[in-house]
Each structure stands twice: as structure tokens, then as C-alpha cells.
Enzyme design. Structure first.
Site, PDB file in Angstrom:
ATOM      1  N   GLU A 132      30.235 -10.986 -34.109  1.00  0.00           N
ATOM      2  CA  GLU A 132      30.435 -10.082 -35.246  1.00  0.00           C
ATOM      3  C   GLU A 132      31.575  -9.098 -34.979  1.00  0.00           C
ATOM      4  O   GLU A 132      31.865  -8.777 -33.829  1.00  0.00           O
ATOM      5  CB  GLU A 132      29.180  -9.245 -35.484  1.00  0.00           C
ATOM      6  CG  GLU A 132      27.896 -10.010 -35.688  1.00  0.00           C
ATOM      7  CD  GLU A 132      26.791  -9.088 -36.183  1.00  0.00           C
ATOM      8  OE1 GLU A 132      26.087  -8.511 -35.345  1.00  0.00           O
ATOM      9  OE2 GLU A 132      26.668  -8.937 -37.416  1.00  0.00           O
TER      10      GLU A 132
ATOM     11  N   GLU B 271      18.854 -14.022 -41.502  1.00  0.00           N
ATOM     12  CA  GLU B 271      19.114 -13.194 -40.323  1.00  0.00           C
ATOM     13  C   GLU B 271      17.988 -12.190 -40.102  1.00  0.00           C
ATOM     14  O   GLU B 271      17.653 -11.414 -40.987  1.00  0.00           O
ATOM     15  CB  GLU B 271      20.455 -12.460 -40.474  1.00  0.00           C
ATOM     16  CG  GLU B 271      21.615 -13.427 -40.615  1.00  0.00           C
ATOM     17  CD  GLU B 271      22.964 -12.731 -40.449  1.00  0.00           C
ATOM     18  OE1 GLU B 271      23.003 -11.489 -40.370  1.00  0.00           O
ATOM     19  OE2 GLU B 271      23.979 -13.458 -40.407  1.00  0.00           O
TER      20      GLU B 271
ATOM     21  N   ASN C  28      20.500 -11.453 -44.907  1.00  0.00           N
ATOM     22  CA  ASN C  28      19.713 -10.559 -44.057  1.00  0.00           C
ATOM     23  C   ASN C  28      18.281 -10.436 -44.556  1.00  0.00           C
ATOM     24  O   ASN C  28      18.044 -10.265 -45.744  1.00  0.00           O
ATOM     25  CB  ASN C  28      20.342  -9.167 -44.043  1.00  0.00           C
ATOM     26  CG  ASN C  28      21.701  -9.170 -43.377  1.00  0.00           C
ATOM     27  OD1 ASN C  28      21.817  -9.324 -42.176  1.00  0.00           O
ATOM     28  ND2 ASN C  28      22.756  -9.060 -44.198  1.00  0.00           N
TER      29      ASN C  28
ATOM     30  N   ASP D 279      20.142 -11.487 -35.490  1.00  0.00           N
ATOM     31  CA  ASP D 279      21.253 -10.590 -35.820  1.00  0.00           C
ATOM     32  C   ASP D 279      21.401  -9.474 -34.786  1.00  0.00           C
ATOM     33  O   ASP D 279      20.437  -9.162 -34.086  1.00  0.00           O
ATOM     34  CB  ASP D 279      20.960  -9.962 -37.194  1.00  0.00           C
ATOM     35  CG  ASP D 279      22.213  -9.462 -37.883  1.00  0.00           C
ATOM     36  OD1 ASP D 279      23.306  -9.570 -37.306  1.00  0.00           O
ATOM     37  OD2 ASP D 279      22.087  -8.958 -39.025  1.00  0.00           O
TER      38      ASP D 279
ATOM     39  N   GLU E 165      28.320 -14.438 -45.024  1.00  0.00           N
ATOM     40  CA  GLU E 165      27.148 -13.573 -44.947  1.00  0.00           C
ATOM     41  C   GLU E 165      27.068 -12.787 -46.243  1.00  0.00           C
ATOM     42  O   GLU E 165      28.061 -12.194 -46.684  1.00  0.00           O
ATOM     43  CB  GLU E 165      27.213 -12.597 -43.759  1.00  0.00           C
ATOM     44  CG  GLU E 165      26.012 -11.631 -43.785  1.00  0.00           C
ATOM     45  CD  GLU E 165      25.841 -10.768 -42.545  1.00  0.00           C
ATOM     46  OE1 GLU E 165      26.704 -10.795 -41.645  1.00  0.00           O
ATOM     47  OE2 GLU E 165      24.809 -10.049 -42.496  1.00  0.00           O
TER      48      GLU E 165
HETATM   49  P1  C2E Z   1      24.930  -6.500 -40.466  1.00  0.00           P
HETATM   50  O1  C2E Z   1      23.923  -7.510 -40.898  1.00  0.00           O
HETATM   51  O2  C2E Z   1      25.221  -6.421 -39.023  1.00  0.00           O
HETATM   52  O3  C2E Z   1      26.244  -6.808 -41.294  1.00  0.00           O
HETATM   53  C1  C2E Z   1      27.520  -6.754 -40.728  1.00  0.00           C
HETATM   54  C2  C2E Z   1      28.156  -5.451 -41.054  1.00  0.00           C
HETATM   55  O4  C2E Z   1      29.381  -5.351 -40.348  1.00  0.00           O
HETATM   56  C3  C2E Z   1      28.509  -5.328 -42.513  1.00  0.00           C
HETATM   57  O5  C2E Z   1      28.346  -3.972 -42.864  1.00  0.00           O
HETATM   58  C4  C2E Z   1      29.966  -5.706 -42.520  1.00  0.00           C
HETATM   59  O6  C2E Z   1      30.674  -5.186 -43.623  1.00  0.00           O
HETATM   60  C5  C2E Z   1      30.426  -5.092 -41.243  1.00  0.00           C
HETATM   61  N1  C2E Z   1      31.620  -5.734 -40.715  1.00  0.00           N
HETATM   62  C6  C2E Z   1      32.004  -6.999 -40.856  1.00  0.00           C
HETATM   63  N2  C2E Z   1      33.129  -7.238 -40.177  1.00  0.00           N
HETATM   64  C7  C2E Z   1      33.475  -6.106 -39.572  1.00  0.00           C
HETATM   65  C8  C2E Z   1      34.573  -5.715 -38.712  1.00  0.00           C
HETATM   66  O7  C2E Z   1      35.444  -6.487 -38.352  1.00  0.00           O
HETATM   67  N3  C2E Z   1      34.581  -4.431 -38.274  1.00  0.00           N
HETATM   68  C9  C2E Z   1      33.627  -3.554 -38.653  1.00  0.00           C
HETATM   69  N4  C2E Z   1      33.716  -2.315 -38.193  1.00  0.00           N
HETATM   70  N5  C2E Z   1      32.587  -3.872 -39.456  1.00  0.00           N
HETATM   71  C10 C2E Z   1      32.522  -5.143 -39.906  1.00  0.00           C
HETATM   72  P2  C2E Z   1      27.642  -3.549 -44.187  1.00  0.00           P
HETATM   73  O8  C2E Z   1      27.956  -4.503 -45.290  1.00  0.00           O
HETATM   74  O9  C2E Z   1      27.939  -2.115 -44.378  1.00  0.00           O
HETATM   75  O10 C2E Z   1      26.126  -3.733 -43.876  1.00  0.00           O
HETATM   76  C11 C2E Z   1      25.508  -2.935 -42.951  1.00  0.00           C
HETATM   77  C12 C2E Z   1      24.136  -3.407 -42.634  1.00  0.00           C
HETATM   78  O11 C2E Z   1      23.261  -3.264 -43.734  1.00  0.00           O
HETATM   79  C13 C2E Z   1      24.090  -4.866 -42.277  1.00  0.00           C
HETATM   80  O12 C2E Z   1      24.490  -5.050 -40.956  1.00  0.00           O
HETATM   81  C14 C2E Z   1      22.630  -5.184 -42.523  1.00  0.00           C
HETATM   82  O13 C2E Z   1      21.865  -4.786 -41.438  1.00  0.00           O
HETATM   83  C15 C2E Z   1      22.302  -4.281 -43.683  1.00  0.00           C
HETATM   84  N6  C2E Z   1      22.345  -5.082 -44.915  1.00  0.00           N
HETATM   85  C16 C2E Z   1      23.405  -5.388 -45.693  1.00  0.00           C
HETATM   86  N7  C2E Z   1      23.005  -6.133 -46.740  1.00  0.00           N
HETATM   87  C17 C2E Z   1      21.665  -6.328 -46.621  1.00  0.00           C
HETATM   88  C18 C2E Z   1      20.662  -7.022 -47.380  1.00  0.00           C
HETATM   89  O14 C2E Z   1      20.920  -7.650 -48.415  1.00  0.00           O
HETATM   90  N8  C2E Z   1      19.391  -6.974 -46.931  1.00  0.00           N
HETATM   91  C19 C2E Z   1      19.068  -6.311 -45.796  1.00  0.00           C
HETATM   92  N9  C2E Z   1      17.797  -6.300 -45.424  1.00  0.00           N
HETATM   93  N10 C2E Z   1      19.970  -5.649 -45.054  1.00  0.00           N
HETATM   94  C20 C2E Z   1      21.261  -5.652 -45.460  1.00  0.00           C
HETATM   95 CA    CA Z   2      24.895  -7.864 -37.527  1.00  0.00          CA
HETATM   96 CA    CA Z   3      23.516  -9.468 -40.713  1.00  0.00          CA
END
Ligand code: C2E
Ligand code: CA
Ligand code: CA
Length: 546
Positions: free
Chosen positions: A513, A426, A394, A456, A334
Site C-alpha cells: 500500500e 479486506e 473494506n 489489510d 479498492e
Molecule cells: P485503507 O483501507 O488502508 O485504504 C487505503 C487508504 O490509503 C485510502 O485512504 C487511500 O486513499 C490511501 N492511499 C492510497 N494510496 C496512497 C498513497 O500513495 N499515499 C498515501 N498517503 N495514501 C494513499 P482513504 O480513502 O482516506 O481511506 C482511509 C481508510 O478508511 C481506509 O484505509 C479504510 O480503513 C477506511 N475506509 C475507506 N472506505 C471504507 C469503507 O467503505 N468501509 C470501511 N469499513 N472502511 C473504509
Molecule cells: Ca490499508
Molecule cells: Ca483497505
């Protein structure tokens, strides 16, 4: 009435006081003054107080009777208010002539009692009508602001989510109200607003109550909804009807009740923020989200920072592996964006993505950047390994609305030289639930590029599995909330099992996830989940480390 007390004391002392030297006793003055005090304080019932004073005066004046009689009468001293005779103070024997001084005391008493008695008379006339008139907006008959706030307060006093039902507050703003007013004139405007109010009252169902908060701001509380999204579709239907039949442009803000609300004002503010947000975006309705609360100055600052960050290359794409659960081998990645601010350090996407989305063009740029870097990385891994993993990216709801998106996807894919079938875009439930028909069309067009679609954060939005079959998706990502600790809790296990079974019955592959423990992984594998993503396998990492 309290503003009268100075005037009345002066009147007492002139009429009854020392220099007048008439045969009015100290006792009479005292009684009158204390009666007046009690009335001004709003203590007790004015009618029985008056009766009591009269009783005391009678005893003092040695009359057989001195009393207050409601309604019109020919004798005694009339009690009038606004030209209407409420009753009179009479005495017995009727023919006994009252001394002038006593008479003037009773005249004062009558004047003093009149406004209070008028109030009582009004309330006794038709208590229901009075109650209604106090609570209703005069033009529309909808609840007025205080009454509506009272309604919200009552709603919040009920336990939330009982029987799985919830309540939603919808505020509706009439746009261009001043222009409307000048175009139609006062009466025409009121007439139009009454028609509008009738629809507002009728169109949100039996469990709804409507109110008028301001000239151009209305609200509906809808109770006992099984799904807050219903409020959105009701509101959309209502707006369309109002537009078509009354030629009124309205914006709606939707705030489902959350446990956090203890004060109705906060709930209302949230719904109003959503209205504002919708209007700023040129939209017609919006759900309230926490990110909206962000102070606009801070938001503006972050927007500026973000623009600079994009130019300065502070935003880059990281990758988190997604593993095949039975074997544990990496099946895909991802793409997650990261912002490293020169002073503030790493800023989480949860913080800056909503800001970028608020701006609109910023999120399109970030989305494009992530898509490009994701495809470049996909190309590189495929070449190195000889086989291609899938690459999840995403998509913001804003991107989904961009009619150019399919074209942009094709351009990026072509430039990187990857097969679009390896892309999994997603989307979230909230992005597609509100205007379902439109969203489905947009998704179909994306599918035409060859890219796959994935739902998602499943379970955190308001949708149900039943809706999923309408969307051209191939994968379901179960939110971390359902995964964490699921191996230790029977109920959580059952929920997971149900989601997995239903998703499979819809031919969807599943990514769990936030897998953090071996116990969770083993359970997910046992339930038949195809893929897992989480810290147990790997954290997100920069492109070079993939
Ligand atoms: P998401 O799409 O649900 O991404 C998964 C989030 O869960 C990611 O946070 C990831 O680092 C985190 N994660 C993965 N494995 C684990 C785990 O085992 N435990 C825990 N506690 N967390 C885990 P991240 O990278 O902080 O991203 C947060 C959200 O920001 C994403 O949720 C997504 O909604 C958004 N996002 C991130 N990158 C993009 C992007 O390029 N475009 C858009 N539109 N949204 C983004
Ligand atoms: Ca997610
Ligand atoms: Ca996602």
C-alpha cells in the site's frame, strides 16, 4: 492538629497567662507555643522535639532531669492517647514536688504531644504493616487508588518498549453493583468481592498488579507483555471464569501503553473510556482507540449528519487502481467511500467510519452501499474490458459480526451479476485478533460465498505472521508505514523482505500500500511483491472515471 491551635493558645493564656499569676515563666509559655507550632506544621520528629523542649525546661527550672519515657511507667505525668498509655514525662529527683503551675504546664505538654507520639508509636510498631495499610484497599487488600496511580506513574517513568515488551492497563467494571449489593447484603458482597479480587490478582500472570479504584471499578497493570493482545485473551478468560464461578458480570477496558502517556490519569481515563464503550455497545470488553476520545456530542452530531448524508446520497464510492508490479497493468481496484458534505466539503473516511461503527447500524448501511457500488462498477469494467479485475472492499469489524453478512454478499453479487470470486474483502488484524475463534468462523462463512479475503494494514496491529496461517485469507496488504521510504533504508528493506518471504511461505499474495515513488516500486518488484497500490499509479477516483 492545626484546628487545635486556637484552642490551645486560649488554654495557654488562661492557665499560664497574665491573670493566673502563677509561677510559670514566660519562657515556659514560649517553649510550649513554639513546640505546638512545629507540631502543627508537621516539622521534624515529635519525639525529639519533645525531648528538646523538656531539656530546655529542665535547665530553666533547675531540675536534674526532666524527660520523656516511652512505655508505661508508674511515675510522672502520663501521656495517653485513645485510652492507651504511650509513656510519661518524668523528672528527677523523683520526690521533688513540682509546683502546681509547672505541673499544669507539663500536663498541657503531654496532651499536646499525645496524638503526635501516638502516630510515631504506630509507625514504629510495624512499619511494613503501616505501609501496607496505607496502600491497601481495606476489603480486598488490593492496592487502593492512590497506590495504584503511583504504580502507573512508576511504570510511565520507565523507558517504553524496552526489549520489545510493553505494558497494558486493564480496567474491570462490575456491572449491576447496586443490585448485587442489595441481593447479597454488605457482608456477602464483600465476600464475593474478595473472591473476585483473588482471581484478579492471580489470573493476569506474574507480571501483573491489581488495584481497586472504586467500589465497583478495578484495574490490573500487566507488564512485560510481548504482545498487548495477550492482555485481551487473559481478560476474556478472566471474565469467563468470574462469570462461571462467581456469577458476576464484568466489563473490561484495555489500554496498551503508548508513548503519548505522561500522566497516569490519562492512561486510566483511556482504559475507562474503553469500558464505557464496551458497555454502550453491549459488549464485554474493548480496546481503547483514539476515536473514542471524540466528544460524545460531536459524535452524536456527526451521526445525525451521517444519517442524513446517506439519505441525501452524499456518500459515494471511489476506486483506486491496484497494479500488477512487474508489468504495471491494472489488476484490480479498492473501493473507498467518500463523503461530500454540502457545507464542510470532503470528510475523510478515517473521521466518519469510526463514528458510523460506533452507531453500528450506520456502518452496516455504508458497508452495504459500498459493496453494492463496488459490484456494479466491477460488472461494468468486466463488460467493457472482457476480463474481470478483482475488486477489494473494506469490511468493518461490525460487519464481520453481522451473521447476515454472507447472505447480503450473495444478494449483492447476484443482483450485479458478478462472480463472487472477484471480490476481495479486506479485514484488519484488530477485527479478528480479539475473539479469534469466533472471527475465524465468521471468515469461513464468508469464504463459502466464494469471495476472497485479504488482511489489510498488515503490521500496524498487534498480530504476528504466525497467526495469519489460522485465517482463510489469500492476500496480505502491507501497510504504507512499511513501504514509504523503504528503498532508502537498509533496515526497512530487510523488514519488507522478511514480510514478503513469510507471506509467500504461507501462500499469500501481497499488495503493497501507499507506493508513492519509483524507488519504492522497483524495490517491491525486486522483492517479489505481486501488487502495488498508491499515488504513484493513481489516486482514488469517482466511479465514472474508472
Ligand atoms: P485503507 O483501507 O488502508 O485504504 C487505503 C487508504 O490509503 C485510502 O485512504 C487511500 O486513499 C490511501 N492511499 C492510497 N494510496 C496512497 C498513497 O500513495 N499515499 C498515501 N498517503 N495514501 C494513499 P482513504 O480513502 O482516506 O481511506 C482511509 C481508510 O478508511 C481506509 O484505509 C479504510 O480503513 C477506511 N475506509 C475507506 N472506505 C471504507 C469503507 O467503505 N468501509 C470501511 N469499513 N472502511 C473504509
Ligand atoms: Ca490499508
Ligand atoms: Ca483497505
Amino acid at each position: 492538629m492545626s484546628r487545635d491551635s486556637g484552642f490551645l493558645s486560649r488554654l495557654f493564656s488562661t492557665l499560664l497567662g497574665g491573670s493566673a499569676k502563677q509561677d510559670v515563666t514566660q519562657k515556659g509559655q514560649e517553649l510550649l507555643a513554639s513546640y505546638q507550632r512545629e507540631l502543627s506544621d508537621g516539622n521534624g520528629d515529635p519525639e525529639s522535639q519533645l525531648t528538646r523542649v523538656l531539656d530546655q525546661l529542665r535547665a530553666y527550672w533547675e531540675l536534674e532531669s526532666l524527660r520523656w519515657a516511652a512505655g508505661t511507667s508508674s511515675s510522672g505525668i502520663p501521656v495517653r492517647f485513645s485510652g492507651e498509655e504511650l509513656g510519661s514525662i518524668t523528672w528527677h529527683p523523683e520526690d521533688s514536688k513540682l509546683e502546681e503551675s509547672r505541673r499544669s504546664l507539663l500536663v498541657i505538654l503531654a496532651g499536646l504531644a499525645a496524638p503526635y507520639l501516638a502516630k510515631v508509636a504506630e509507625s514504629q510498631a510495624d512499619p511494613l504493616q503501616r505501609w501496607q495499610s496505607e496502600r491497601a484497599d481495606m476489603v480486598t487488600g488490593l492496592l487502593n487508588r492512590p497506590a495504584f496511580m503511583g504504580l502507573l506513574l512508576n511504570e510511565l517513568a520507565k523507558p517504553s518498549g524496552s526489549a520489545g515488551l510493553t505494558s497494558v492497563l486493564v480496567t474491570v467494571h462490575i456491572q449491576d453493583y447496586t443490585k448485587l449489593y442489595t441481593d447479597l447484603g454488605g457482608n456477602g458482597y464483600d465476600e464475593r468481592i474478595r473472591d473476585f479480587s483473588r482471581l484478579l490478582r492471580a489470573d493476569f500472570g506474574l507480571h501483573s498488579t491489581a488495584g481497586r479504584l472504586e467500589e465497583d471499578m478495578f484495574a490490573v497493570l500487566i507488564c512485560d507483555l510481548s504482545n498487548p493482545d495477550k492482555a485481551a485473551s487473559m481478560s476474556a478468560a478472566f471474565r469467563n471464569k468470574v462469570e462461571a464461578t462467581l456469577e458476576l458480570d464484568v466489563t473490561a477496558g484495555i489500554a496498551p501503553r503508548v508513548d503519548l502517556y505522561s500522566d497516569p490519569q490519562i492512561w486510566l481515563n483511556d482504559a475507562r473510556t474503553a469500558v464505557k464503550q464496551a458497555e454502550e455497545r453491549g459488549g464485554q470488553q474493548a480496546f481503547f482507540s483514539q476515536t473514542m476520545q471524540m466528544h460524545s456530542v460531536a459524535r452524536w452530531q456527526m451521526e445525525t449528519d451521517l444519517e442524513n448524508a446517506l439519505e441525501a446520497g452524499q456518500i459515494e464510492t471511489w476506486f483506486q487502481p491496484i497494479v500488477h508490479l512487474p508489468g504495471g497493468e491494472i489488476a484490480g481496484y479498492e473501493a473507498l467511500c467518500r463523503w461530500t458534505h454540502p457545507e464542510k466539503g470532503g470528510i475523510r473516511p478515517d473521521e466518519f467510519i469510526p463514528v458510523a461503527e460506533n452507531d453500528g447500524s450506520l456502518i452496516l448501511e455504508i458497508g452495504q452501499l459500498t459493496l453494492r457500488e463496488a459490484c456494479e462498477t466491477l460488472a461494468r469494467i468486466s463488460e467493457r474490458n472482457g476480463t474481470a479485475p478483482f475488486m477489494s472492499v473494506n469490511l468493518s469489524p461490525v460487519q464481520l459480526k453481522d451473521s447476515q453478512l454472507p447472505k447480503k454478499i450473495l444478494a449483492v453479487v447476484e443482483l450485479a451479476g458478478v462472480n463472487p470470486e472477484h471480490l476481495k474483502l479486506e479485514i484488519t488484524e484488530t477485527a479478528v485478533m480479539h475473539e479469534r475463534e469466533k472471527a475465524i468462523q465468521a471468515l469461513e462463512r464468508i469464504r463459502e460465498t466464494g469471495a476472497q479475503l485479504s488482511m489489510d494494514d498488515f503490521g500496524t496491529g498487534y498480530s504476528s505472521l504466525a497467526y495469519l496461517r489460522e485465517f482463510p485469507i489469500s492476500t496480505l496488504k502491507i501497510d504504507r508505514a512499511f513501504v514509504s521510504g523503504s528503498d532508502l533504508d537498509e533496515e526497512a528493506k530487510e523488514i519488507l523482505r522478511t514480510i514478503v518471504e513469510m507471506a509467500h511461505s504461507l501462500d499469500l499474495k501481497i499488495v503493497a500500500e501507499g507506493v508513492e515513488t519509483e524507488g519504492e516500486r522497483d524495490l517491491l518488484a525486486e522483492l517479489g511483491c505481486e501488487y502495488g497500490q498508491g499515488w504513484l499509479f493513481a489516486k482514488p477516483m469517482p466511479a465514472e472515471e474508472v
